[in-house]
Design a protein around this motif. Sequence first.
Motif, PDB file in Angstrom:
ATOM      1  N   THR A 182      -4.602   3.796  -2.550  1.00 60.66           N
ATOM      2  CA  THR A 182      -5.605   4.853  -2.648  1.00 60.66           C
ATOM      3  C   THR A 182      -5.333   5.876  -1.551  1.00 60.66           C
ATOM      4  O   THR A 182      -4.852   5.529  -0.461  1.00 60.66           O
ATOM      5  N   SER A 183      -5.689   7.121  -1.824  1.00 65.74           N
ATOM      6  CA  SER A 183      -5.437   8.192  -0.861  1.00 65.74           C
ATOM      7  C   SER A 183      -6.547   9.216  -0.950  1.00 65.74           C
ATOM      8  O   SER A 183      -7.404   9.171  -1.853  1.00 65.74           O
ATOM      9  N   THR A 184      -6.567  10.150  -0.006  1.00 71.74           N
ATOM     10  CA  THR A 184      -7.530  11.237  -0.032  1.00 71.74           C
ATOM     11  C   THR A 184      -7.224  12.136  -1.233  1.00 71.74           C
ATOM     12  O   THR A 184      -6.104  12.125  -1.754  1.00 71.74           O
ATOM     13  N   PRO A 185      -8.204  12.908  -1.709  1.00 74.28           N
ATOM     14  CA  PRO A 185      -7.983  13.751  -2.893  1.00 74.28           C
ATOM     15  C   PRO A 185      -6.774  14.673  -2.774  1.00 74.28           C
ATOM     16  O   PRO A 185      -6.098  14.932  -3.778  1.00 74.28           O
ATOM     17  N   ASP A 186      -6.476  15.147  -1.556  1.00 75.34           N
ATOM     18  CA  ASP A 186      -5.326  16.041  -1.398  1.00 75.34           C
ATOM     19  C   ASP A 186      -4.020  15.268  -1.250  1.00 75.34           C
ATOM     20  O   ASP A 186      -2.940  15.868  -1.164  1.00 75.34           O
ATOM     21  N   GLY A 187      -4.095  13.936  -1.216  1.00 73.13           N
ATOM     22  CA  GLY A 187      -2.901  13.119  -1.089  1.00 73.13           C
ATOM     23  C   GLY A 187      -2.292  13.100   0.297  1.00 73.13           C
ATOM     24  O   GLY A 187      -1.220  12.520   0.516  1.00 73.13           O
ATOM     25  N   GLU A 188      -2.969  13.698   1.265  1.00 72.04           N
ATOM     26  CA  GLU A 188      -2.396  13.809   2.615  1.00 72.04           C
ATOM     27  C   GLU A 188      -2.473  12.494   3.391  1.00 72.04           C
ATOM     28  O   GLU A 188      -1.605  12.181   4.194  1.00 72.04           O
ATOM     29  N   HIS A 189      -3.519  11.699   3.139  1.00 69.23           N
ATOM     30  CA  HIS A 189      -3.699  10.450   3.876  1.00 69.23           C
ATOM     31  C   HIS A 189      -3.789   9.270   2.912  1.00 69.23           C
ATOM     32  O   HIS A 189      -4.515   9.319   1.924  1.00 69.23           O
ATOM     33  N   ILE A 190      -3.031   8.219   3.204  1.00 70.06           N
ATOM     34  CA  ILE A 190      -3.158   6.967   2.474  1.00 70.06           C
ATOM     35  C   ILE A 190      -4.365   6.223   3.059  1.00 70.06           C
ATOM     36  O   ILE A 190      -4.413   5.954   4.256  1.00 70.06           O
ATOM     37  N   LEU A 191      -5.327   5.904   2.212  1.00 67.47           N
ATOM     38  CA  LEU A 191      -6.529   5.239   2.687  1.00 67.47           C
ATOM     39  C   LEU A 191      -6.322   3.735   2.818  1.00 67.47           C
ATOM     40  O   LEU A 191      -6.583   3.152   3.877  1.00 67.47           O
ATOM     41  N   LEU A 192      -5.862   3.112   1.751  1.00 68.09           N
ATOM     42  CA  LEU A 192      -5.667   1.661   1.792  1.00 68.09           C
ATOM     43  C   LEU A 192      -4.752   1.252   0.645  1.00 68.09           C
ATOM     44  O   LEU A 192      -4.879   1.755  -0.468  1.00 68.09           O
ATOM     45  N   GLU A 193      -3.840   0.326   0.943  1.00 66.45           N
ATOM     46  CA  GLU A 193      -2.946  -0.208  -0.076  1.00 66.45           C
ATOM     47  C   GLU A 193      -3.429  -1.591  -0.494  1.00 66.45           C
ATOM     48  O   GLU A 193      -3.995  -2.332   0.315  1.00 66.45           O
ATOM     49  N   ARG A 194      -3.170  -1.941  -1.749  1.00 63.34           N
ATOM     50  CA  ARG A 194      -3.710  -3.195  -2.269  1.00 63.34           C
ATOM     51  C   ARG A 194      -3.187  -4.400  -1.495  1.00 63.34           C
ATOM     52  O   ARG A 194      -3.959  -5.321  -1.193  1.00 63.34           O
ATOM     53  N   HIS A 195      -1.912  -4.451  -1.146  1.00 62.78           N
ATOM     54  CA  HIS A 195      -1.369  -5.637  -0.493  1.00 62.78           C
ATOM     55  C   HIS A 195      -1.983  -5.839   0.898  1.00 62.78           C
ATOM     56  O   HIS A 195      -2.170  -6.971   1.340  1.00 62.78           O
ATOM     57  N   ILE A 196      -2.344  -4.743   1.570  1.00 64.90           N
ATOM     58  CA  ILE A 196      -3.005  -4.875   2.873  1.00 64.90           C
ATOM     59  C   ILE A 196      -4.420  -5.416   2.687  1.00 64.90           C
ATOM     60  O   ILE A 196      -4.888  -6.284   3.435  1.00 64.90           O
ATOM     61  N   PHE A 197      -5.108  -4.909   1.686  1.00 67.54           N
ATOM     62  CA  PHE A 197      -6.452  -5.395   1.379  1.00 67.54           C
ATOM     63  C   PHE A 197      -6.423  -6.880   1.025  1.00 67.54           C
ATOM     64  O   PHE A 197      -7.260  -7.674   1.497  1.00 67.54           O
ATOM     65  N   GLU A 198      -5.454  -7.293   0.217  1.00 69.11           N
ATOM     66  CA  GLU A 198      -5.377  -8.685  -0.200  1.00 69.11           C
ATOM     67  C   GLU A 198      -5.032  -9.613   0.962  1.00 69.11           C
ATOM     68  O   GLU A 198      -5.517 -10.759   1.006  1.00 69.11           O
ATOM     69  N   LEU A 199      -4.235  -9.146   1.889  1.00 68.66           N
ATOM     70  CA  LEU A 199      -3.953  -9.970   3.073  1.00 68.66           C
ATOM     71  C   LEU A 199      -5.230 -10.245   3.863  1.00 68.66           C
ATOM     72  O   LEU A 199      -5.395 -11.325   4.442  1.00 68.66           O
ATOM     73  N   SER A 200      -6.146  -9.297   3.857  1.00 67.20           N
ATOM     74  CA  SER A 200      -7.381  -9.440   4.627  1.00 67.20           C
ATOM     75  C   SER A 200      -8.376 -10.391   3.970  1.00 67.20           C
ATOM     76  O   SER A 200      -9.207 -10.983   4.656  1.00 67.20           O
ATOM     77  N   ILE A 201      -8.292 -10.532   2.648  1.00 67.27           N
ATOM     78  CA  ILE A 201      -9.277 -11.353   1.943  1.00 67.27           C
ATOM     79  C   ILE A 201      -8.672 -12.640   1.378  1.00 67.27           C
ATOM     80  O   ILE A 201      -9.383 -13.433   0.746  1.00 67.27           O
ATOM     81  N   ALA A 202      -7.394 -12.867   1.611  1.00 67.82           N
ATOM     82  CA  ALA A 202      -6.713 -14.009   0.987  1.00 67.82           C
ATOM     83  C   ALA A 202      -7.327 -15.345   1.401  1.00 67.82           C
ATOM     84  O   ALA A 202      -7.584 -16.211   0.558  1.00 67.82           O
TER      85      ALA A 202
END
Length: 349
Positions: A188-208
């Motif tokens: 996921t990223s900001t609407p302008d695509g300038e910043h990556i907000l969060l990637e799925r694999h990072i999120f999954e590492l946090s909740i695994a």
Amino acid sequence: MRSSVGVSLGTCGIRTSRTTEDGTWTDAAPFDDWQLSPSPEDVARVVRGIVDRPDAPQSLGIAYRTTDERDRITKALAEEYVSDVHLIDETDAALEYLRPGLASQHRTIALFDAGETGVDIDIVDVESGRSYGSTRTTAISGASFDAVVREHILGLGIVREPHTHDEDTALTAFCRGIKEALSTHETTSTPDGEHILLERHIFELSIARATEQAATTVRQLGLEAEFYPDAVIAIGGTSNVPLVRTTLERFLQLPIIVPEQPELVVAGGAAVHAARVDVDRIAPVVSHRPALARLGLIALPIVGVIAAVGLFSGLSSESEDQPLSTPASVDEGIRQTTTPSAARTTTAT
């Protein structure tokens, strides 16, 4: 066409689902109420709004979680002058929704209801609805997943720490949107695509780790139950997270079924239940307003009947000794329903 609406009461809101007799499900967004911690009184007000609409359903069902909640909903509905509403336990409602689509070999299932504050797990017989064991775990929840996203977003420094209640609510909604987007996107990223907000694999590492704990709870309950489940049905909004499904498959080695809209299963089941109970009913669900409010609705038809009786009496007295003189269409209608002898009888009476 007959239609039915089902309502379910959750921790973070009231969900509704609408179906028609041909099995088509429609969006019930106009009835949704997303306030936090809704009460049975809130449910009654939502139901009152449904039955007062021009397209009120012919059947309406409400799923409840406890007997105390059922009693409070019943009382609240009476205070709103609403009747003909069918209440059903939420586990039974889920089975009503799921049963037609389950394969015949799935006779015992583990119902994995992942909601906002935790997971309710129930081992049940599909046909009878009998429970072989149930438990609850807070290892994972929608709120804990939102908190993981929130901590990450604040750590990026692109959003400042909220200082007011409105700011906190807005940030929570923003983080929930990111979490839901990761269910279908890798990043996921900001609407302008300038910043990556969060990637799925990072999120999954946090909740695994937490997700594995929840899967272990299901396996332990299945081993302790009278029958080990043939499949796991994951419902509730948190079941949309892909890691939940893959972790359950890895730990349990069972078919994992996630309905298309897992958050609407209970509400949909309440709608199916109400439609099945009311299969012979024709009149739509109505709200019974107080007597004074109904008096005006009753008075007009009575006045109309009195006026109609006077009109026909007048016609009969004038036409007793001579034929009626009316346009063809009207005369045709009179000949189908009355005769001269009937008119004379009316005059004499």
